[in-house]
Design a protein around this motif. Structure first.
Motif, PDB file in Angstrom:
ATOM      1  N   LEU A 202     -41.169 -30.068 -86.526  1.00 57.63           N
ATOM      2  CA  LEU A 202     -41.449 -30.478 -87.901  1.00 57.63           C
ATOM      3  C   LEU A 202     -41.693 -31.977 -87.995  1.00 57.63           C
ATOM      4  O   LEU A 202     -41.014 -32.777 -87.351  1.00 57.63           O
ATOM      5  CB  LEU A 202     -40.268 -30.097 -88.807  1.00 57.63           C
ATOM      6  N   GLN A 207     -46.276 -29.616 -93.778  1.00 56.23           N
ATOM      7  CA  GLN A 207     -46.508 -28.417 -94.583  1.00 56.23           C
ATOM      8  C   GLN A 207     -47.719 -28.588 -95.500  1.00 56.23           C
ATOM      9  O   GLN A 207     -48.576 -27.696 -95.584  1.00 56.23           O
ATOM     10  CB  GLN A 207     -45.258 -28.097 -95.410  1.00 56.23           C
ATOM     11  N   GLU A 211     -51.114 -26.265 -95.293  1.00 59.43           N
ATOM     12  CA  GLU A 211     -51.503 -25.457 -96.447  1.00 59.43           C
ATOM     13  C   GLU A 211     -52.921 -25.803 -96.910  1.00 59.43           C
ATOM     14  O   GLU A 211     -53.703 -24.920 -97.290  1.00 59.43           O
ATOM     15  CB  GLU A 211     -50.500 -25.660 -97.585  1.00 59.43           C
ATOM     16  N   LEU A 305     -46.913 -21.774 -90.792  1.00 63.90           N
ATOM     17  CA  LEU A 305     -46.434 -21.808 -92.184  1.00 63.90           C
ATOM     18  C   LEU A 305     -45.381 -20.738 -92.429  1.00 63.90           C
ATOM     19  O   LEU A 305     -44.389 -20.982 -93.131  1.00 63.90           O
ATOM     20  CB  LEU A 305     -47.608 -21.631 -93.145  1.00 63.90           C
ATOM     21  N   ILE A 308     -42.199 -22.066 -91.179  1.00 58.21           N
ATOM     22  CA  ILE A 308     -41.657 -23.095 -92.084  1.00 58.21           C
ATOM     23  C   ILE A 308     -41.013 -22.445 -93.306  1.00 58.21           C
ATOM     24  O   ILE A 308     -39.890 -22.788 -93.706  1.00 58.21           O
ATOM     25  CB  ILE A 308     -42.764 -24.077 -92.508  1.00 58.21           C
ATOM     26  N   TYR A 309     -41.737 -21.462 -93.894  1.00 56.33           N
ATOM     27  CA  TYR A 309     -41.191 -20.781 -95.095  1.00 56.33           C
ATOM     28  C   TYR A 309     -39.898 -20.059 -94.759  1.00 56.33           C
ATOM     29  O   TYR A 309     -38.943 -20.052 -95.551  1.00 56.33           O
ATOM     30  CB  TYR A 309     -42.212 -19.793 -95.652  1.00 56.33           C
ATOM     31  N   GLN A 312     -37.110 -22.650 -94.440  1.00 56.65           N
ATOM     32  CA  GLN A 312     -36.729 -23.153 -95.766  1.00 56.65           C
ATOM     33  C   GLN A 312     -35.826 -22.160 -96.493  1.00 56.65           C
ATOM     34  O   GLN A 312     -34.837 -22.544 -97.131  1.00 56.65           O
ATOM     35  CB  GLN A 312     -37.981 -23.444 -96.598  1.00 56.65           C
ATOM     36  N   THR A 319     -38.452 -28.405 -98.970  1.00 54.33           N
ATOM     37  CA  THR A 319     -39.503 -29.152 -98.297  1.00 54.33           C
ATOM     38  C   THR A 319     -39.203 -29.286 -96.810  1.00 54.33           C
ATOM     39  O   THR A 319     -38.061 -29.072 -96.352  1.00 54.33           O
ATOM     40  CB  THR A 319     -39.622 -30.570 -98.895  1.00 54.33           C
ATOM     41  N   VAL A 320     -40.239 -29.685 -96.062  1.00 54.07           N
ATOM     42  CA  VAL A 320     -40.061 -29.950 -94.629  1.00 54.07           C
ATOM     43  C   VAL A 320     -39.144 -31.157 -94.428  1.00 54.07           C
ATOM     44  O   VAL A 320     -38.352 -31.188 -93.483  1.00 54.07           O
ATOM     45  CB  VAL A 320     -41.441 -30.188 -93.968  1.00 54.07           C
TER      46      VAL A 320
END
Length: 553
Positions: A202, A207, A211, A305, A308-309, A312, A319-320
């Protein structure tokens, strides 16, 4: 010391404005005449909480004001530190309370917080009320008295500073030990979380960039179509594009610019537009050529992604950047575990070192107290024998206790008034009259150590009479001779007669109300007042004669 007292619209006092003299003064008056009201006003002046019930009925505001001479009491630093004008000969303290509940405090006409009023007041006036006699059995009071007479403020301050450092080190050891224990319990899970976050690689802004790129790849056909259409509009075919038309327009204008005034400027502007639009067209054309659909790249982006989601959601982050903070926190905790033994050892050694230093400072503090205790014991015996306790035994028992804010000493005042009675804690053996004499003697000792301008005794003579009262008066007179102002509120003629100045508080009925007054008595009025204290309402010739003898003595 207190030179003047002004009270306006306080309970049943409509207006009191009286000058007070140095030395030993007495205040007399019938029970309920208003002596306690005057003390209440002074207490308000030196920081006591305000109550609108104190305001005289029918008034909007009450005011208490006092003028002090503070020339000898080294208070300039207090005024300079708090940005208050310093006047050594006339320091004015004023308190105002309004019917709407507002309270204002002033020192030399400067508005100040109530806590400053209290700090200054404690250095100017000591009011000894009857309930303070009960403090004699309080351990904190006993240690405070011993410290005051020991004059060990520096030793106590040194100890307290070190003790707070020791307590803080103790807290750090406790918290680090608890954190290490918690982290070790969750070590495997924390390492798994840390690896998972590290593998995601990261970075800040990651992010948002992904996106944006995903959105572009998912709309590649729309983007390419728009780019090619724009390119065709600008470049065109068969010389019908914007660029060709703009070039032709400029050529025509340029050919006639020498024939028509102002066309040279238009020609230059068209030329600038041509160059700018041609440059834009080249960028659009290049962008159209470079924009291609890459399904493999889109697949990588969507997988990243999704990861990442998922992270989270798992870590309750939005957020990252928050995920990065979590990763660094876990990394810190793992590093702490890896180095925990060394860090805990260093903190433990620091705690042990501070403990030993604390014990040494406590021993120094104890030595000052033991030295003062022997002096207090001797002085108390010398003062209490003339006060009618010929067989007095008084000792200060100092025992060890665990380290605390005030040192390592448990102090107890031990007392016996009789030959055949063993010494016990004061609260268990002393009568009301004996406690009054003990407190007066302690105040006299403290008065020799602490530079306190004004001491007010509220019926310190409770439970005594006759010769003992005379001796107590002599003690207060002596206190008043040492640059102090001693004021005693009394019902005893033996004490009233010893006052250098005599004030009387009384009630007066007016057509509308009853009010409280305070006046300074002249010599004849003093004879009458003391005679009345001796004989009651009907003043006899014998009482007058006795009063004159008391005053003469």
């Amino acid at each position: 010391m207190l030179n003047q007292l002004y009270i306006k619209n306080f309970t049943i006092i409509d207006c009191l404005d009286i000058c007070l003299k140095p030395g030993f003064s007495v205040i007399t008056g019938e029970t309920g005449a208003g002596k306690s009201i005057i003390l209440g006003a002074i207490n308000l002046l030196i920081g006591q909480r305000a109550d609108i019930k104190s305001i005289k009925s029918g008034s909007d505001k009450c005011v208490i004001e006092a003028h002090f001479n503070i020339d000898k009491y080294k208070l300039r630093d207090f005024f300079e530190e708090n940005n208050i004008e310093y006047d050594a000969e006339d320091c004015i303290m004023r308190r105002e309370i309004t019917i709407n509940g507002k309270s204002r405090a002033f020192i030399n006409d400067t508005p100040v917080p109530l806590n400053l009023m209290k700090i200054l007041g404690q250095q100017l006036i000591d009011i000894h009320s009857q309930h303070q006699n009960m403090m004699l059995s309080d351990k904190n009071f006993q240690i405070s008295v011993t410290d005051l007479i020991a004059d060990n403020r520096k030793e106590k301050e040194d100890y307290c500073n070190l003790y707070h450092q020791y307590i803080e080190a103790q807290k750090e050891v406790r918290e680090l030990s608890a954190e290490i224990e918690r982290n070790r319990t969750n070590e495997d899970f924390m390492r798994f979380q840390h690896n998972e976050l590290c593998e995601a690689k990261l970075t800040p802004g990651m992010q948002e960039n992904l996106e944006q790129e995903s959105q572009m790849l998912n709309n590649i056909e729309t983007i390419k179509s728009a780019l090619f259409t724009a390119d065709n509009c600008l470049n065109g075919n068969d010389n019908n594009g914007v660029i060709s038309l703009l070039r032709d327009a400029n050529r025509n204008i340029s050919s006639i610019s020498n024939l028509c005034k102002g066309l040279e400027d238009i020609s230059e502007r068209l030329d600038s537009c041509y160059i700018e639009i041609k440059d834009i067209a080249q960028e659009i054309s290049a962008k159209a050529e470079d924009t291609d659909y890459d399904p493999h790249r889109l697949e990588i982006i969507e997988e990243t992604l999704d990861k990442i989601y998922s992270l989270q959601k798992k870590h309750h982050a939005d957020t990252v950047d928050e995920l990065i903070c979590i990763r660094e926190d876990i990394s810190r905790k793992l590093s702490l575990m890896d180095n925990s033994d060394d860090e805990l050892k260093a903190l433990t050694e620091k705690e042990a070192m501070l403990l030993e230093e604390c014990k040494e400072k406590a021993r120094i503090l104890t030595a000052t107290r033991k030295k003062a205790a022997r002096k207090i014991e001797q002085d108390m015996k010398e003062m209490l024998v003339p006060l009618g306790i010929p067989n007095v035994k008084f000792a200060i028992d100092i025992q060890d206790k665990p380290l605390s804010d005030d040192g390592a000493d448990s102090i107890s005042f031990m007392f016996s008034a009789n030959k055949n009675t063993p010494m016990l804690p004061v609260s268990q053996v002393a009568s009301g009259g004996e406690i009054a004499r003990l407190m007066l003697s302690l105040k006299a000792l403290i008065g020799k150590t602490v530079m306190l301008p004004t001491i007010i005794f509220d019926e310190i003579d409770t439970g005594v009479s006759g010769k003992i009262a005379e001796q107590m008066a002599e003690m207060m007179m002596e206190m008043g001779n040492n640059d102090k102002q001693v004021i005693s509120i009394t019902h005893l003629p033996q004490i009233a007669a010893r006052g250098k100045t005599h004030y009387k508080v009384y009630k007066e009925d007016t057509p509308e109300e009853t009010v409280s007054r305070m006046v300074m008595l002249n010599d004849d009025e003093r004879v009458s007042e003391i005679a009345q204290m001796l004989s009651g309402a009907d003043i006899t010739e014998a009482a007058i004669s006795n009063a004159k003898e008391l005053l003469k003595a």
